[in-house]
Motif scaffolding. Structure first.
Motif, PDB file in Angstrom:
ATOM      1  N   ALA A   1      -5.530  -6.625  -8.982  1.00 26.31           N
ATOM      2  CA  ALA A   1      -6.414  -5.557  -9.369  1.00 26.31           C
ATOM      3  C   ALA A   1      -5.780  -4.221  -9.580  1.00 26.31           C
ATOM      4  O   ALA A   1      -6.007  -3.389 -10.278  1.00 26.31           O
ATOM      5  N   SER A   2      -4.607  -3.858  -8.699  1.00 24.43           N
ATOM      6  CA  SER A   2      -3.851  -2.504  -8.681  1.00 24.43           C
ATOM      7  C   SER A   2      -3.135  -2.303 -10.176  1.00 24.43           C
ATOM      8  O   SER A   2      -2.654  -1.555 -10.623  1.00 24.43           O
ATOM      9  N   ALA A   3      -3.029  -3.523 -10.909  1.00 26.09           N
ATOM     10  CA  ALA A   3      -2.371  -3.561 -12.148  1.00 26.09           C
ATOM     11  C   ALA A   3      -3.035  -2.655 -13.237  1.00 26.09           C
ATOM     12  O   ALA A   3      -2.785  -2.348 -14.054  1.00 26.09           O
ATOM     13  N   ASP A   4      -4.250  -2.375 -12.795  1.00 26.12           N
ATOM     14  CA  ASP A   4      -5.312  -1.690 -13.851  1.00 26.12           C
ATOM     15  C   ASP A   4      -4.493  -0.224 -14.183  1.00 26.12           C
ATOM     16  O   ASP A   4      -4.652  -0.017 -15.133  1.00 26.12           O
ATOM     17  N   GLY A   5      -3.583   0.138 -13.031  1.00 27.14           N
ATOM     18  CA  GLY A   5      -2.852   1.495 -13.311  1.00 27.14           C
ATOM     19  C   GLY A   5      -2.135   1.311 -14.465  1.00 27.14           C
ATOM     20  O   GLY A   5      -1.770   2.249 -15.257  1.00 27.14           O
ATOM     21  N   ALA A   6      -1.211   0.273 -14.675  1.00 32.89           N
ATOM     22  CA  ALA A   6      -0.487   0.113 -15.471  1.00 32.89           C
ATOM     23  C   ALA A   6      -0.812   0.047 -16.878  1.00 32.89           C
ATOM     24  O   ALA A   6      -0.537   0.476 -17.915  1.00 32.89           O
TER      25      ALA A   6
ATOM     26  N   SER B   1       0.885  -1.357   0.108  1.00 32.92           N
ATOM     27  CA  SER B   1      -0.187   0.235  -0.064  1.00 32.92           C
ATOM     28  C   SER B   1       0.958   1.349   0.124  1.00 32.92           C
ATOM     29  O   SER B   1       0.504   2.420  -0.622  1.00 32.92           O
ATOM     30  N   ASP B   2       2.058   1.157   0.438  1.00 34.00           N
ATOM     31  CA  ASP B   2       2.843   2.147   0.585  1.00 34.00           C
ATOM     32  C   ASP B   2       3.929   2.301  -0.654  1.00 34.00           C
ATOM     33  O   ASP B   2       4.677   3.217  -0.835  1.00 34.00           O
ATOM     34  N   CYS B   3       3.629   1.292  -1.561  1.00 35.40           N
ATOM     35  CA  CYS B   3       4.746   1.433  -2.633  1.00 35.40           C
ATOM     36  C   CYS B   3       4.151   2.042  -3.932  1.00 35.40           C
ATOM     37  O   CYS B   3       2.833   1.337  -4.303  1.00 35.40           O
ATOM     38  N   LYS B   4       4.956   2.287  -4.566  1.00 38.03           N
ATOM     39  CA  LYS B   4       4.531   3.034  -5.919  1.00 38.03           C
ATOM     40  C   LYS B   4       4.783   1.975  -6.815  1.00 38.03           C
ATOM     41  O   LYS B   4       5.764   1.336  -7.113  1.00 38.03           O
ATOM     42  N   PHE B   5       3.846   1.671  -7.637  1.00 43.99           N
ATOM     43  CA  PHE B   5       3.802   0.855  -8.883  1.00 43.99           C
ATOM     44  C   PHE B   5       3.901   1.488 -10.251  1.00 43.99           C
ATOM     45  O   PHE B   5       3.324   2.298 -10.422  1.00 43.99           O
ATOM     46  N   VAL B   6       4.605   0.855 -11.111  1.00 39.04           N
ATOM     47  CA  VAL B   6       4.781   1.419 -12.531  1.00 39.04           C
ATOM     48  C   VAL B   6       4.609   0.447 -13.551  1.00 39.04           C
ATOM     49  O   VAL B   6       4.714  -0.687 -13.085  1.00 39.04           O
ATOM     50  N   ILE B   7       4.618   0.729 -14.714  1.00 43.33           N
ATOM     51  CA  ILE B   7       4.728  -0.136 -15.742  1.00 43.33           C
ATOM     52  C   ILE B   7       6.234  -0.586 -15.840  1.00 43.33           C
ATOM     53  O   ILE B   7       7.019   0.117 -15.763  1.00 43.33           O
ATOM     54  N   ASN B   8       6.300  -1.768 -16.053  1.00 38.09           N
ATOM     55  CA  ASN B   8       7.689  -2.361 -16.208  1.00 38.09           C
ATOM     56  C   ASN B   8       8.626  -1.522 -17.325  1.00 38.09           C
ATOM     57  O   ASN B   8       7.749  -1.809 -18.404  1.00 38.09           O
ATOM     58  N   PRO B   9       9.477  -1.111 -16.795  1.00 36.60           N
ATOM     59  CA  PRO B   9       9.884   0.091 -17.868  1.00 36.60           C
ATOM     60  C   PRO B   9      10.313  -0.599 -19.214  1.00 36.60           C
ATOM     61  O   PRO B   9      10.146   0.171 -20.311  1.00 36.60           O
ATOM     62  N   TYR B  10      10.686  -1.761 -19.235  1.00 37.89           N
ATOM     63  CA  TYR B  10      11.201  -2.214 -20.655  1.00 37.89           C
ATOM     64  C   TYR B  10       9.913  -2.436 -21.346  1.00 37.89           C
ATOM     65  O   TYR B  10       9.890  -2.478 -22.725  1.00 37.89           O
TER      66      TYR B  10
END
Ligand SMILES: Cc1cc2nc3c(=O)[nH]c(=O)nc-3n(C[C@H](O)[C@H](O)[C@H](O)COP(=O)(O)OP(=O)(O)OC[C@H]3O[C@@H](n4cnc5c(N)ncnc54)[C@H](O)[C@@H]3O)c2cc1C
Lengths: 446, 256
Positions: free
Chosen positions: B64-69, B28-37
């Motif tokens: 579920a949180s992968a929706d952001g990516a 919950s504390d951690c920022k998720f991003v698209i895998n840069p590659y």
């Protein structure tokens, strides 16, 4: 035998260095003590270093305008000292304050008139001509991207802005502190780094010196707290000082985002510093044709008060370390993207997180204390970079008046004459004993 | 042209990750991003479709949180998304490959499937190969230059020492991509807004007829990397310094 100095300054940031510099010029033998490895490595390093004149009080405007004159005259101010790292540079972009409900711009304008700040009024057409990618719709009130209202279509337009041709930013804030350190050394001042002050010694109601973490004691009848976001911790080390302050300070986390400028807009060379209360953001150009986007702390945003030691140690997850949070990344970038609709917003966030040393009313405390010989230049509230050289001069004169001329500053406040603008400043304005200043914007705008 | 881009939502490598329990962390504390590659794959796919027409479908197996990516990928220009929902962040790559294959087949066969060369969280380097094997497609990885000629692709990869390998493969194929292929564009706010409204087909593992328990490997334990200690200065004459260095390398670090 303990080493002895005429004055010890705790902190070698952009505020601590000029205080030492001016004291040296008055003949004091000074020592700056900093727990960081070099000058300007504290919150100064994270600063946007914007130099703009708009403040909600006339005194605030006057001081910023005076500060501007110092940055313009940087090499002279440093007495042409050589710094092996080179000199920081003042970039005069001009500064645009958009007229909005988020700023009391009428008050700012009145203050400009009173102080004599040069400005022009720009209507929307003129702004659009000067900043082609801008959208001048009114987005007020400020909301967060989590709120569906954030996406409401705007219907009204803003009503132009106030442009100050004199305004901009220093390109390297940490380097500017380093420059002042070199200038101070040239006048005999000394600096020690990687040295943490853990206690402030006093006898019979007077400060006598400091003790470092490794046990070293250094003596001085004058100690100045310029600890930045650690200021409240340093005040608590000195007998009765924290208790004697009516206005207190604490550390607030602040994120600054980097977004590239749209391809067809040369923000770096043609852009202005902009203050936009309508979306509660400010921005300035940065190398790489980048928008640097800061927040003006709107009410809807959570405030994160943190322990500065934990923050700088990078412990405890976001909110307490130096990483951008996703929610705030979106909030600031999306807000700015309303104003500049072609703004590219990278998927991989980039920016800076640092701490404001915030006072209760977002106005600094430049004052003596309840402990004789102990002074403070604290509570810089995210907006005092620009004033640093003025503060240096003012603090040095205040200290000298109290220590060598017997001034009772709490009773008859010191009157400081500005070198460039000639205005006289009642230093009592910055008193630790003041009631909360209701004229303040209670934000980074001061 | 129909192009799939397989993406993964990963913790930002700059994030401070706080472990919790034996094998999980406080996300919950951690920022998720698209895998840069993966971003290079998205950019390549979007550019190809802009030129040749067709559609770009981004697909992920993730929580579920992968929706952001997925939304970020659609802000770059992907047309729609498929989200195979899982409970776990750490997936076995043979499982991921089976899931992706089933979902891709169900959607209809593509001309190209892009993946990142690897994901920056688990650094498995296996998913592209396993996915290609599942589909019976050719596969190339770590591609930094690509040209599509009809039903063939000419792909280049660096093989060290400044040398490049040029490969010709027939399509459809799985192409793992890396830095240098292109400059992923930054979405603009209107793109981000549009992406919010683009369709995401949410499906479950069981929709695909796959057994959730199928996994060849299992995450047993997560440990924080040891904190890097500061640099050690070795004092003394050059000779003494060299001696001390060799002693450290032999006795303390045991690398000689
Ligand atoms: C993100 C951000 C953006 C900003 N943008 C602007 C802007 O655009 N314009 C503007 O005018 N202002 C701005 N500011 C505000 C301005 O930068 C600060 O007010 C200013 O830099 C504070 O300088 P300082 O010397 O007081 O603090 P610092 O630079 O933090 O220096 C304090 C020093 O004290 C040392 N110290 C603390 N405790 C101890 C101890 N116990 N022992 C030894 N050393 C100690 C620290 O190591 C540190 O180096 C911004 C601030 C931030 C954080």
């Amino acid at each position: 035998m303990n080493k002895k100095y005429d004055a010890i300054i705790i902190g070698a940031g952009v505020i601590g260095c000029p205080i030492a510099y001016e004291l040296c010029k008055m003949g004091y033998k000074t020592l700056n003590v900093d727990k960081n490895p070099d000058a300007g490595e504290g919150s100064t390093a994270g600063s946007c270093a914007i130099v703009r004149a708009h403040y909600s009080t006339a005194d605030g405007v006057a001081m910023a305008y005076e500060g501007f004159k110092y940055w313009l005259d940087w090499e002279n101010y440093l007495d042409h000292v050589k710094d092996e790292k080179g000199l920081a540079k003042y970039m005069n972009t001009g500064s645009l304050l958009l007229k909005s409900e988020g700023h009391d711009w009428k008050k700012v304008k009145k203050n400009y008139d009173e102080v004599g700040v040069k400005y022009e009024e720009w209507d929307n057409e003129k702004i659009k001509q000067m900043i082609p990618p801008i959208d001048l719709h009114k987005f007020w009130p400020v909301t967060r991207p989590e709120d569906p209202k954030f996406y409401d279509e705007p219907t009204e337009m803003l009503e132009g802005g106030i442009f100050c041709p004199e305004g901009g930013y220093m390109n390297d804030p940490a380097l500017s502190a380093h420059n002042i350190m070199r200038a101070t050394e040239a006048k005999g001042g000394q600096f020690i780094f990687n040295a943490e002050v853990v206690s402030i010694r006093s006898e019979n109601g007077r400060v006598v010196g400091i003790t470092l973490k490794d046990g070293t004691q250094i003596d001085s009848p004058i100690v100045v707290n310029v600890g930045g976001p650690h200021s409240f911790k340093v005040n608590k080390m000195a007998e009765g000082v924290w208790e004697g302050c009516n206005i207190k300070t604490k550390a607030l986390r602040h994120e600054v985002m980097y977004c590239p400028s749209p391809d067809d807009y040369d923000y770096l060379n043609k852009g202005y510093h902009m203050s936009d209360g309508d979306i509660a953001c400010y921005s300035r150009p940065e190398v790489g044709n980048t928008f640097l986007i800061g927040s003006e702390d709107p009410k809807c945003d959570p405030q994160e008060w943190v322990d500065p030691d934990e923050f700088y140690a990078g412990k405890g997850g976001p909110g307490r370390d130096n990483q951008l949070t996703e929610a705030q990344w979106k909030a600031q970038c999306y807000r700015w993207a309303k104003r500049i609709p072609t703004l590219p917003v990278p998927n991989q966030p980039k920016g800076v997180v640092d701490l404001y040393d915030c006072s209760d009313d977002w106005i600094p405390i430049y004052d003596k204390s309840d402990l004789n010989g102990f002074y403070m230049a604290v509570g810089t509230s995210g907006n005092q970079y620009k004033n640093a050289p003025v503060v240096g001069r003012m603090m040095a004169e205040l200290i000298n008046a109290c220590e060598r001329q017997g001034l009772e500053h709490d009773k008859t406040p010191f009157q400081f004459k500005y070198q460039y603008t000639g205005r006289v400043m009642n230093v009592g304005f910055f008193s630790r004993k003041r009631a909360i200043n209701k004229n303040s914007s209670f934000s980074v705008n001061g | 042209m129909k192009i799939f881009v397989c993406i993964k939502s990963v913790p930002d490598t700059a994030a401070t990750i706080k472990l919790s329990g034996e094998s999980s962390f406080e996300d919950s504390d951690c920022k998720f991003v698209i895998n840069p590659y993966d971003e290079y794959g998205i950019e390549e796919a979007v550019t190809l479709v802009e030129k040749n027409g067709g559609e770009v479908v981004v697909i992920t197996a993730g929580r579920a949180s992968a929706d952001g990516a997925l939304r970020s990928a659609m802000a770059i220009g992907a047309n729609r998304a498929i989200h195979v929902k899982t409970e776990e962040q750490f997936l076995d790559s043979s499982f991921t490959a089976k899931v992706l294959k089933a979902a891709i087949e169900r959607d209809g066969m593509p001309d190209i499937i892009f993946t990142g060369k690897n994901s920056v969280d688990t650094e498995g380097f296996q998913t592209p190969y396993r996915l290609a094997a599942e589909l019976g497609f050719p596969v190339v990885n770590e591609i930094s230059k690509l040209k599509i000629n009809g039903d063939k692709a000419v792909a280049e990869r660096e093989i060290g020492g400044g040398d490049r390998e040029v490969l010709e493969i027939s399509l459809p194929a799985v192409i793992g991509v890396t830095k240098g292929l292109n400059e992923p564009r930054y979405p603009k706010f209107p793109d981000i807004m549009k992406a919010k409204k683009k369709p995401v087909n949410l499906i479950t593992i069981s929709d695909l007829g796959i057994d959730e328990l199928f996994s060849k490997s299992r995450l047993v334990k997560l440990e924080s990397a040891p904190e890097r200690s500061g640099a050690k200065m070795i004092q003394g004459s050059v000779e003494a310094q060299v001696k001390e260095l060799i002693r450290i390398l032999k006795e303390d670090e045991k690398v000689l």
